[in-house]
Write a protein that holds these residues in place. Structure first.
Motif, PDB file in Angstrom:
ATOM      1  N   PRO A  87       0.810  -1.219   0.000  1.00  0.00           N
ATOM      2  CA  PRO A  87       0.000   0.000   0.000  1.00  0.00           C
ATOM      3  C   PRO A  87       0.842   1.267   0.000  1.00  0.00           C
ATOM      4  N   LYS A  88       0.306   2.313  -0.620  1.00  0.00           N
ATOM      5  CA  LYS A  88       0.973   3.608  -0.544  1.00  0.00           C
ATOM      6  C   LYS A  88       0.787   4.170   0.861  1.00  0.00           C
ATOM      7  N   PRO A  89       1.747   4.982   1.297  1.00  0.00           N
ATOM      8  CA  PRO A  89       1.606   5.561   2.642  1.00  0.00           C
ATOM      9  C   PRO A  89       0.371   6.450   2.745  1.00  0.00           C
ATOM     10  N   LEU A  90      -0.142   6.531   3.951  1.00  0.00           N
ATOM     11  CA  LEU A  90      -1.266   7.395   4.274  1.00  0.00           C
ATOM     12  C   LEU A  90      -0.969   8.833   3.865  1.00  0.00           C
ATOM     13  N   LEU A  91      -1.843   9.437   3.077  1.00  0.00           N
ATOM     14  CA  LEU A  91      -1.648  10.825   2.654  1.00  0.00           C
ATOM     15  C   LEU A  91      -2.557  11.767   3.429  1.00  0.00           C
ATOM     16  N   ILE A  92      -1.962  12.752   4.072  1.00  0.00           N
ATOM     17  CA  ILE A  92      -2.744  13.748   4.808  1.00  0.00           C
ATOM     18  C   ILE A  92      -2.311  15.130   4.375  1.00  0.00           C
ATOM     19  N   ARG A  93      -3.284  15.980   4.145  1.00  0.00           N
ATOM     20  CA  ARG A  93      -2.972  17.400   3.914  1.00  0.00           C
ATOM     21  C   ARG A  93      -3.968  18.236   4.683  1.00  0.00           C
ATOM     22  N   ASP A  94      -3.445  18.928   5.693  1.00  0.00           N
ATOM     23  CA  ASP A  94      -4.314  19.662   6.595  1.00  0.00           C
ATOM     24  C   ASP A  94      -3.976  21.148   6.597  1.00  0.00           C
ATOM     25  N   ASP A  95      -4.809  21.881   5.877  1.00  0.00           N
ATOM     26  CA  ASP A  95      -4.687  23.323   5.734  1.00  0.00           C
ATOM     27  C   ASP A  95      -4.715  24.041   7.081  1.00  0.00           C
ATOM     28  N   LEU A  96      -5.551  23.549   7.959  1.00  0.00           N
ATOM     29  CA  LEU A  96      -5.722  24.189   9.262  1.00  0.00           C
ATOM     30  C   LEU A  96      -4.494  23.991  10.145  1.00  0.00           C
ATOM     31  N   ALA A  97      -3.893  22.814  10.069  1.00  0.00           N
ATOM     32  CA  ALA A  97      -2.692  22.539  10.855  1.00  0.00           C
ATOM     33  C   ALA A  97      -1.531  23.438  10.415  1.00  0.00           C
ATOM     34  N   VAL A  98      -1.484  23.780   9.127  1.00  0.00           N
ATOM     35  CA  VAL A  98      -0.456  24.708   8.650  1.00  0.00           C
ATOM     36  C   VAL A  98      -0.606  26.041   9.380  1.00  0.00           C
TER      37      VAL A  98
END
Lengths: 191, 191
Positions: A87-98
């Motif tokens: 499996p490909k690694p878990l992808l997360i993109r969190d605008d708020l965390a930036v």
DNA sequence: ATAGGCATGTAAGCAGTTACATGATTTA
DNA sequence: TAAATCATGTAACTGCTTACATGCCTAT
């Protein structure tokens, strides 16, 4: 090509039209995959052209007709190959965390407001997922269902969605409280 | 354009070169943003062209020279505007969860193995993040640091990363156990 | 010597987003 | 009569991934 497999997996739950899939993927298929309507219609076209799903016209009265899709044998084979591959690694993109990462150097007020909003959204999703769990397991309790139920896949992913939304909600509230208290402290110290 | 702001936020922690940023974004900047090296080098070029970051050559002995970047005033203004704007929803794409969703109709063995691997990766990341927390707060305890520390942004996002990785680890182990038990049961019942 | 880390990119192709487009029916 | 829901797309653009490319230094 990754959306393919998410669509195939979703179609194991039953026959769905493109529109119905947009509803499912809008919540994020129990929160592990989001896709836009345009993506889904395009992907369904490709999947059908490749023979991995089969479409069927459903005539409706009172509303437009629709095409619903099922996974073909070739589609199942594709899914099986996918499942066996790494499996490909878990992808997360969190605008708020930036924003939170940079919050020391910025006006924290809008970020705090955004954290409260996100917390509410997470709480709403959590409630939705918990209802879905009840619906999926029927009259069995969780333990029994997980041991004996026939279709536990969606239940397990939904449990994951619950865990995630609970953490998001709590983290947002905790973070908002911390930032609010610091803002109050600063206001008292530096006027 | 979203990576821009993630890069700007990361550069608030200090001067970094493209290569150093690849290390930071490889872990996922405390797990809320992943970016590939190619993306970062390209983005830094664009950010510099737009005057949002300033590059500075650092001559090194024993290793290649590097260019390190700092956020300019224009960059800070860009970040401030970003922070005040409504955030995009949290984006998640989980290849492994797709497999779990479909696991009833597939051979569960490889999925179970993948779940164990993912659990280990999550545990490793968790350990890494917990060390980072200790480093960030110095000799203060968490509560005091969150009230009085000067730079709490990275700490707060790191706390979020810990929460996430803990849940991922536990969910994977729980899910793997459930699937293993079902597989064992099936083997006893249907030979 | 060879592998691994440091350091920085280009080029091609695929995936995803944003904006636009249409039209019927039901509900407020 | 306006808004929301059902239903399905196209087109242009941007962002991201994969593959390729280079070269030095350090540790084994």
């Amino acid at each position: 090509m990754a959306l393919r497999h998410a669509v195939l997996a979703a179609l194991l739950d039953g026959e769905y039209s493109g529109y119905q899939l947009t509803k499912i993927f809008d919540v994020g298929v129990s929160n592990f995959w989001y896709a836009s309507p345009q993506q889904l219609y395009a992907e369904l076209t490709r999947l059908e052209a490749d023979g991995l799903v089969a479409g069927r016209e459903v005539v409706q009265q009172g509303r437009p007709n629709k095409r619903v899709f099922t996974v073909t044998e070739a589609g199942m084979a594709e899914l099986a190959a996918f499942a066996a591959a790494p499996p490909k690694p878990l992808l997360i993109r969190d605008d708020l965390a930036v924003r939170v990462h940079a919050v020391d150097r910025l006006d924290p007020a809008p970020v705090i407001a955004q954290l409260h909003e996100r917390a509410e959204e997470a709480a709403a999703k959590l409630a939705l997922f918990e209802k879905m769990l009840v619906r999926l397991r029927g009259d069995l309790d969780e333990e029994t269902f997980l041991r004996q139920g026939e279709r536990v896949g969606p239940y397990l992913t939904c449990l994951g969605g619950c865990r995630l939304e609970r953490e998001v909600r709590d983290w947002c509230l905790r973070t908002a409280r911390t930032l609010s208290e610091r803002a109050a402290y600063t206001r008292r110290e530096l006027p």
